[in-house]
Design a protein around this motif. Structure first.
Motif, PDB file in Angstrom:
ATOM      1  N   GLY A 415       0.788  -1.224   0.000  1.00 27.18           N
ATOM      2  CA  GLY A 415       0.000   0.000   0.000  1.00 27.18           C
ATOM      3  C   GLY A 415       0.818   1.271   0.000  1.00 27.18           C
ATOM      4  O   GLY A 415       0.260   2.365   0.062  1.00 27.18           O
ATOM      5  N   CYS A 416       2.160   1.140  -0.093  1.00 22.82           N
ATOM      6  CA  CYS A 416       2.996   2.345  -0.053  1.00 22.82           C
ATOM      7  C   CYS A 416       3.115   3.000  -1.421  1.00 22.82           C
ATOM      8  O   CYS A 416       3.650   4.108  -1.527  1.00 22.82           O
ATOM      9  N   GLY A 417       2.655   2.331  -2.485  1.00 23.99           N
ATOM     10  CA  GLY A 417       2.675   2.944  -3.810  1.00 23.99           C
ATOM     11  C   GLY A 417       3.721   2.388  -4.752  1.00 23.99           C
ATOM     12  O   GLY A 417       3.907   2.921  -5.849  1.00 23.99           O
ATOM     13  N   PHE A 584      20.994  -6.871  -2.603  1.00 24.61           N
ATOM     14  CA  PHE A 584      21.896  -7.642  -3.447  1.00 24.61           C
ATOM     15  C   PHE A 584      21.877  -7.162  -4.899  1.00 24.61           C
ATOM     16  O   PHE A 584      22.925  -7.022  -5.530  1.00 24.61           O
ATOM     17  N   ILE A 585      20.713  -6.888  -5.436  1.00 20.86           N
ATOM     18  CA  ILE A 585      20.597  -6.661  -6.878  1.00 20.86           C
ATOM     19  C   ILE A 585      20.665  -5.195  -7.279  1.00 20.86           C
ATOM     20  O   ILE A 585      20.953  -4.867  -8.425  1.00 20.86           O
ATOM     21  N   SER A 586      20.427  -4.268  -6.345  1.00 22.61           N
ATOM     22  CA  SER A 586      20.227  -2.863  -6.711  1.00 22.61           C
ATOM     23  C   SER A 586      21.503  -2.039  -6.639  1.00 22.61           C
ATOM     24  O   SER A 586      22.386  -2.277  -5.815  1.00 22.61           O
ATOM     25  N   ASP A 587      21.558  -1.009  -7.509  1.00 15.55           N
ATOM     26  CA  ASP A 587      22.590   0.014  -7.434  1.00 15.55           C
ATOM     27  C   ASP A 587      22.118   1.196  -6.599  1.00 15.55           C
ATOM     28  O   ASP A 587      22.908   1.825  -5.906  1.00 15.55           O
ATOM     29  N   PHE A 588      20.831   1.499  -6.695  1.00 12.84           N
ATOM     30  CA  PHE A 588      20.225   2.584  -5.928  1.00 12.84           C
ATOM     31  C   PHE A 588      18.911   2.094  -5.354  1.00 12.84           C
ATOM     32  O   PHE A 588      18.317   1.143  -5.868  1.00 12.84           O
ATOM     33  N   ILE A 589      18.463   2.766  -4.308  1.00  9.85           N
ATOM     34  CA  ILE A 589      17.222   2.340  -3.641  1.00  9.85           C
ATOM     35  C   ILE A 589      16.368   3.555  -3.318  1.00  9.85           C
ATOM     36  O   ILE A 589      16.883   4.594  -2.887  1.00  9.85           O
ATOM     37  N   CYS A 590      15.062   3.408  -3.524  1.00  9.41           N
ATOM     38  CA  CYS A 590      14.056   4.353  -3.044  1.00  9.41           C
ATOM     39  C   CYS A 590      13.210   3.643  -1.993  1.00  9.41           C
ATOM     40  O   CYS A 590      12.719   2.534  -2.238  1.00  9.41           O
ATOM     41  N   VAL A 591      13.041   4.271  -0.841  1.00 10.18           N
ATOM     42  CA  VAL A 591      12.195   3.736   0.219  1.00 10.18           C
ATOM     43  C   VAL A 591      10.889   4.533   0.207  1.00 10.18           C
ATOM     44  O   VAL A 591      10.912   5.765   0.290  1.00 10.18           O
ATOM     45  N   MET A 592       9.767   3.825   0.106  1.00  9.41           N
ATOM     46  CA  MET A 592       8.465   4.488   0.001  1.00  9.41           C
ATOM     47  C   MET A 592       7.595   4.190   1.216  1.00  9.41           C
ATOM     48  O   MET A 592       7.629   3.092   1.772  1.00  9.41           O
ATOM     49  N   TYR A 593       6.825   5.208   1.601  1.00 12.85           N
ATOM     50  CA  TYR A 593       5.866   5.033   2.692  1.00 12.85           C
ATOM     51  C   TYR A 593       4.615   5.833   2.374  1.00 12.85           C
ATOM     52  O   TYR A 593       4.674   7.043   2.158  1.00 12.85           O
ATOM     53  N   LEU A 594       3.473   5.158   2.320  1.00 13.45           N
ATOM     54  CA  LEU A 594       2.160   5.779   2.122  1.00 13.45           C
ATOM     55  C   LEU A 594       2.165   6.741   0.932  1.00 13.45           C
ATOM     56  O   LEU A 594       1.711   7.870   1.004  1.00 13.45           O
ATOM     57  N   GLY A 595       2.708   6.265  -0.197  1.00 11.89           N
ATOM     58  CA  GLY A 595       2.645   7.026  -1.437  1.00 11.89           C
ATOM     59  C   GLY A 595       3.795   7.971  -1.673  1.00 11.89           C
ATOM     60  O   GLY A 595       3.886   8.566  -2.752  1.00 11.89           O
ATOM     61  N   GLN A 631      20.862  -7.960  15.828  1.00 12.93           N
ATOM     62  CA  GLN A 631      19.955  -7.060  15.113  1.00 12.93           C
ATOM     63  C   GLN A 631      19.138  -6.265  16.126  1.00 12.93           C
ATOM     64  O   GLN A 631      18.481  -6.844  16.979  1.00 12.93           O
ATOM     65  N   ARG A 632      19.239  -4.928  16.066  1.00 11.54           N
ATOM     66  CA  ARG A 632      18.469  -4.115  17.003  1.00 11.54           C
ATOM     67  C   ARG A 632      16.979  -4.300  16.757  1.00 11.54           C
ATOM     68  O   ARG A 632      16.532  -4.424  15.617  1.00 11.54           O
ATOM     69  N   ARG A 633      16.214  -4.303  17.845  1.00  8.53           N
ATOM     70  CA  ARG A 633      14.771  -4.550  17.758  1.00  8.53           C
ATOM     71  C   ARG A 633      14.008  -3.225  17.749  1.00  8.53           C
ATOM     72  O   ARG A 633      13.988  -2.504  18.738  1.00  8.53           O
ATOM     73  N   ILE A 634      13.419  -2.908  16.597  1.00 12.20           N
ATOM     74  CA  ILE A 634      12.582  -1.720  16.452  1.00 12.20           C
ATOM     75  C   ILE A 634      11.278  -2.175  15.814  1.00 12.20           C
ATOM     76  O   ILE A 634      11.285  -2.744  14.719  1.00 12.20           O
ATOM     77  N   ARG A 635      10.168  -1.951  16.491  1.00 10.68           N
ATOM     78  CA  ARG A 635       8.877  -2.369  15.963  1.00 10.68           C
ATOM     79  C   ARG A 635       7.951  -1.156  15.850  1.00 10.68           C
ATOM     80  O   ARG A 635       7.868  -0.338  16.763  1.00 10.68           O
ATOM     81  N   LEU A 636       7.286  -1.077  14.714  1.00  3.77           N
ATOM     82  CA  LEU A 636       6.365   0.031  14.477  1.00  3.77           C
ATOM     83  C   LEU A 636       5.027  -0.259  15.130  1.00  3.77           C
ATOM     84  O   LEU A 636       4.487  -1.364  15.006  1.00  3.77           O
ATOM     85  N   GLU A 637       4.480   0.714  15.831  1.00  5.12           N
ATOM     86  CA  GLU A 637       3.179   0.576  16.467  1.00  5.12           C
ATOM     87  C   GLU A 637       2.080   1.007  15.490  1.00  5.12           C
ATOM     88  O   GLU A 637       2.286   1.854  14.623  1.00  5.12           O
ATOM     89  N   GLY A 638       0.902   0.419  15.666  1.00  2.00           N
ATOM     90  CA  GLY A 638      -0.244   0.826  14.865  1.00  2.00           C
ATOM     91  C   GLY A 638      -0.187   0.288  13.448  1.00  2.00           C
ATOM     92  O   GLY A 638       0.681  -0.499  13.068  1.00  2.00           O
ATOM     93  N   VAL A 639      -1.142   0.708  12.638  1.00  2.47           N
ATOM     94  CA  VAL A 639      -1.257   0.267  11.252  1.00  2.47           C
ATOM     95  C   VAL A 639      -0.976   1.442  10.328  1.00  2.47           C
ATOM     96  O   VAL A 639      -0.986   2.602  10.737  1.00  2.47           O
ATOM     97  N   VAL A 640      -0.714   1.128   9.058  1.00  2.00           N
ATOM     98  CA  VAL A 640      -0.477   2.177   8.072  1.00  2.00           C
ATOM     99  C   VAL A 640      -1.762   2.991   7.901  1.00  2.00           C
ATOM    100  O   VAL A 640      -2.832   2.428   7.688  1.00  2.00           O
ATOM    101  N   PRO A 641      -1.688   4.321   8.006  1.00  3.65           N
ATOM    102  CA  PRO A 641      -2.899   5.143   7.852  1.00  3.65           C
ATOM    103  C   PRO A 641      -3.513   5.003   6.464  1.00  3.65           C
ATOM    104  O   PRO A 641      -2.881   4.499   5.528  1.00  3.65           O
ATOM    105  N   SER A 642      -4.738   5.473   6.332  1.00  3.78           N
ATOM    106  CA  SER A 642      -5.441   5.393   5.060  1.00  3.78           C
ATOM    107  C   SER A 642      -4.863   6.394   4.070  1.00  3.78           C
ATOM    108  O   SER A 642      -4.586   7.545   4.408  1.00  3.78           O
ATOM    109  N   ALA A 643      -4.688   5.942   2.821  1.00  8.67           N
ATOM    110  CA  ALA A 643      -4.212   6.841   1.772  1.00  8.67           C
ATOM    111  C   ALA A 643      -5.306   7.791   1.311  1.00  8.67           C
ATOM    112  O   ALA A 643      -5.031   8.726   0.559  1.00  8.67           O
ATOM    113  N   ILE A 644      -6.546   7.557   1.747  1.00  8.62           N
ATOM    114  CA  ILE A 644      -7.632   8.495   1.424  1.00  8.62           C
ATOM    115  C   ILE A 644      -7.486   9.759   2.263  1.00  8.62           C
ATOM    116  O   ILE A 644      -7.722  10.871   1.787  1.00  8.62           O
ATOM    117  N   ASN A 645      -7.093   9.584   3.517  1.00  5.34           N
ATOM    118  CA  ASN A 645      -6.926  10.719   4.424  1.00  5.34           C
ATOM    119  C   ASN A 645      -5.592  10.584   5.147  1.00  5.34           C
ATOM    120  O   ASN A 645      -5.544  10.268   6.332  1.00  5.34           O
TER     121      ASN A 645
END
Length: 703
Positions: A415-417, A584-595, A631-645
């Motif tokens: 759902g990040c686009g 492994f495969i990429s030369d560059f990376i884009c990280v996307m979140y909610l569009g 590996q450091r433990r970081i967990r995201l709380e909640g759910v991804v917000p709606s892309a409508i709002n």
């Protein structure tokens, strides 16, 4: 018969499987799906079963709960649950046992959820039928269990239908339902395969917590060796219906003894390496079907260590080093952990330095790209077009440049686009705003208005090849179609060119006349890649092309893509939720979140501080196939917000664990600036780069 099981006191075992052989009746006889499998599971133990598709992992689980189907049956062997033999139980006795003391979670949660019933009713039914609780008491316990699996707003969820929940929420509902009666044994069949890496991490944490809290023993079936390393204490490796290696998790990863286990581990891209410094080593061939297994060692046709004895004599499961390790191999004591030769150079190794400008115009330039979908309700006003117009803001202000012959990886949760970005570029979705320049030309948003030459130069490989292949046409016809349409080769050379492409995909000439249903999943994906390359495009868009494949097939496809990129000088955009694969495969990376793109840059810069807080959480969640790596433990709380709002300002601020670094967290309600790090890395965040640079690395390879 070979007996290999836990040497500890049998009275401590929740489950004892001895010499299990499972057969299926077919026309003209029977086939053996599983043969001579033995293992023990103690209370609170988590036992992992790994292997490629068709190895019999799920069949073992189904035999325990008697879900083998009408033509499947246990031919021989014993299954004891809490000291009681299961193979002699009646169907009614097993049904009561499954509901109260033994539960199973399937890979697809919709297999266990009734689409016509609300969640609350389905969960209550488990307690009212098997525990005799009243509806009120059952509803209270269901509510408590949903809270225990970190389900937001349990009361609302209990009133919903399954289709109104996300994949991660559906899986949590199934896990909560399975644990309602506090079962002694929980069987998990690929429970995280379809989940985002962040949801997967939360589910795995949950499984481990519940194992300790309820004294539940777990069987975890998966092809993901990283998941096993995170959750399990012991692991069994299955191949072609047999258990070929059994060991504690740390021993198996540190010193795999069976050649098949070694092969599986060499197929996995490690998060600390890239395509310029290492090469994946896929296992040759494929798992034999139950009716075509070889004489002698079943692995010898794919084994680089095979000798004449392997072809003639079937190996027994032998103990190694101590009582907790067993290996089904004649020569495991002579075989060390083989490694690729030092100095081996992949054929796709290039000399250019990634993200740095080379003076040439980029092949693809995306500027302020937006894609919005109109949301139409079912009210009377909406039908007449009088209601308030609402839009899903699937893609917002995407900007990047991609040099020729390079690979751009795109990562993020569902759902990040990611897919919307690819479909908008290729013209399958109509863009709302923004521009796309390809090969120096501005291209229209609607694919129907694009010229044929432009369409030919931009092709796509889809996640599910079955949805894009015509079942009525042969492989050769489907690969030849783009050549004929775009006239990339003369008519009299089409057949020869198709054969050349098939060979480049490591497929034989015999595949030309096969139909899609006659191919394996990996072969179908190779055909999809061949069809995309048939018109010699300059840009290929890959949407999760390896997500559903076994690790060996995945390794072969990744190697193939990189070799073809080198041979045809093709530019790639590669989407995946697996950060190890993207690394492994990429030369560059884009990280996307909610569009929105929240971080971009060269691959090496993305995987070490400074990180965007969202990138940091993604790296913390990825399962690593090595129990020794910290590996450091970081967990995201909640759910991804709606892309409508979407949230105001920074779209990630509602889940961001790093807001405490800001003197005024309310600043996140305003749009964050782009901050530049080293090596042309860019991070869209209110937190200064200097502060992000001081954070500890998420993954410590030194240990």
């Amino acid at each position: 018969m070979n007996h290999f099981a836990d040497p500890r006191d049998d009275h401590l075992s929740i489950l004892q499987v001895r010499d299990l052989t499972v057969a299926y009746k077919v026309r003209g006889g029977e086939i053996m799906a599983v043969e001579d499998v033995s293992f023990d599971i103690l209370r609170r133990d988590a036992f992992g079963i790994v292997g490629e598709s068709g190895c019999g992992k799920s069949t073992v689980a189904w035999s325990i709960v008697n879900f083998l189907g009408a033509n499947g049956y246990i031919k021989s062997g014993s299954i004891k649950f809490q000291g009681s033999e299961l193979t002699q139980r009646t169907p009614e006795e097993l049904r009561r046992l499954r509901g109260s003391q033994m539960s199973m979670v399937f890979q697809d949660p919709m297999q266990a959820l009734n689409p016509t019933m609300r969640i609350g009713l389905q969960m209550r039914e488990v307690l009212t039928v098997h525990s005799g609780l009243s509806n009120k008491e059952a509803e209270k316990r269901c509510h408590q269990m949903l809270e225990r699996v970190y389900m937001p707003d349990p009361s609302d969820v209990m009133g919903r239908y399954p289709h109104q929940l996300s994949g991660g929420q559906q899986q949590r509902v199934v896990i909560a339902t399975a644990l309602l009666n506090h079962p002694a044994l929980l069987i998990l069949d690929e429970p995280t395969t379809a989940l985002d890496v962040t949801v997967e991490a939360a589910v795995l944490d949950l499984i481990d917590d519940l194992r300790q809290e309820f004294d539940t023993s777990i069987i975890l079936i998966t092809h993901n060796l990283g998941v096993v390393a995170r959750v399990c204490s012991k692991v069994g490796v299955m191949y072609a219906g047999e258990m070929v290696e059994f060991a504690p998790v740390k021993d198996l990863y540190k010193k795999p003894r069976h050649p098949y286990t070694q092969g599986l581990l060499r197929c996995i891209p490690r998060i600390g390496v890239d395509k310029y410094t290492s090469l994946l080593h896929p296992i040759a061939g494929r798992v034999p079907t139950p009716d075509s297994r070889p004489v002698g060692c079943i692995f010898w046709p794919r084994c680089s260590y095979a000798k004449e004895r392997c072809r003639q004599e079937h190996p027994a499961l032998r103990r190694a080093d101590d009582e907790d390790i067993g290996v089904r191999c004649h020569f495991f004591e002579e075989i060390g952990r083989s490694k690729p030769e030092a100095g081996e150079t992949p054929p796709h190794l290039l000399a250019e330095e990634g993200w740095k400008e080379t003076g040439q115009e980029p092949i693809l330039e995306v500027n302020n790209l937006k894609t919005h979908y109109r949301v139409r309700g079912n009210t009377f006003q909406d039908v007449l077009g009088l209601g308030e117009k609402r839009y899903v803001k699937a893609l917002e202000d995407a900007c990047f440049k991609l040099p020729k012959k390079k690979t751009l990886g795109i990562v993020g949760e569902s759902g990040c686009g990611k897919s919307t970005l690819l479909k908008t570029i290729i013209g399958l979705e109509k863009r709302t705003e923004g521009s796309i320049r390809f090969l120096g030309f501005d291209i229209p948003g609607d694919i129907s208005t694009r010229e044929g030459d432009l369409i030919r130069e931009m092709q796509m490989v889809f996640q599910n090849p079955d949805s894009t292949m015509n079942p009525c046409y042969t492989v050769g016809q489907q690969i030849a179609r783009p050549m004929q349409k775009f006239r990339t080769v003369p008519k009299d050379q089409v057949h020869a060119e198709v054969i050349r492409l098939l060979k480049a995909m490591r497929l034989s000439e015999t595949h030309y006349d096969r139909l899609p249903r006659q191919l394996s999943g990996g072969e179908k994906q190779r055909v999809g890649i061949a069809r995309a390359l048939a018109c010699h495009p300059d840009l290929v868009l890959c949407d999760e092309p390896v997500s559903a494949l076994d690790v060996s097939v995945q390794a072969a496809i990744l190697n193939l893509l990189m070799d073809l990129q080198h041979e045809f000088e093709t530019t790639l955009i590669f989407i995946s939720h697996d950060l190890s694969v993207v690394r492994f495969i990429s030369d560059f990376i884009c990280v996307m979140y909610l569009g929105k793109i929240v971080e971009m840059g060269p691959t090496e810069a993305i995987y070490k501080p400074p990180y965007h807080p969202y990138t940091e959480a993604l790296l913390s969640a990825v399962p690593i196939p090595d129990p020794g790596i910290v590996q450091r433990r970081i967990r995201l709380e909640g759910v991804v917000p709606s892309a409508i709002n979407p949230p105001q300002g920074c779209r990630f601020h509602t889940r961001c664990p790093r807001r405490i670094l800001l003197p005024d967290p309310q600043i996140c309600l305003s749009d964050p600036p782009w901050r530049e790090g080293s090596q042309l890395q860019k991070i869209c965040c209110h937190i200064p780069i200097e502060e992000l640079s001081h954070l500890s690395p998420v993954i410590d390879h030194a240990n």
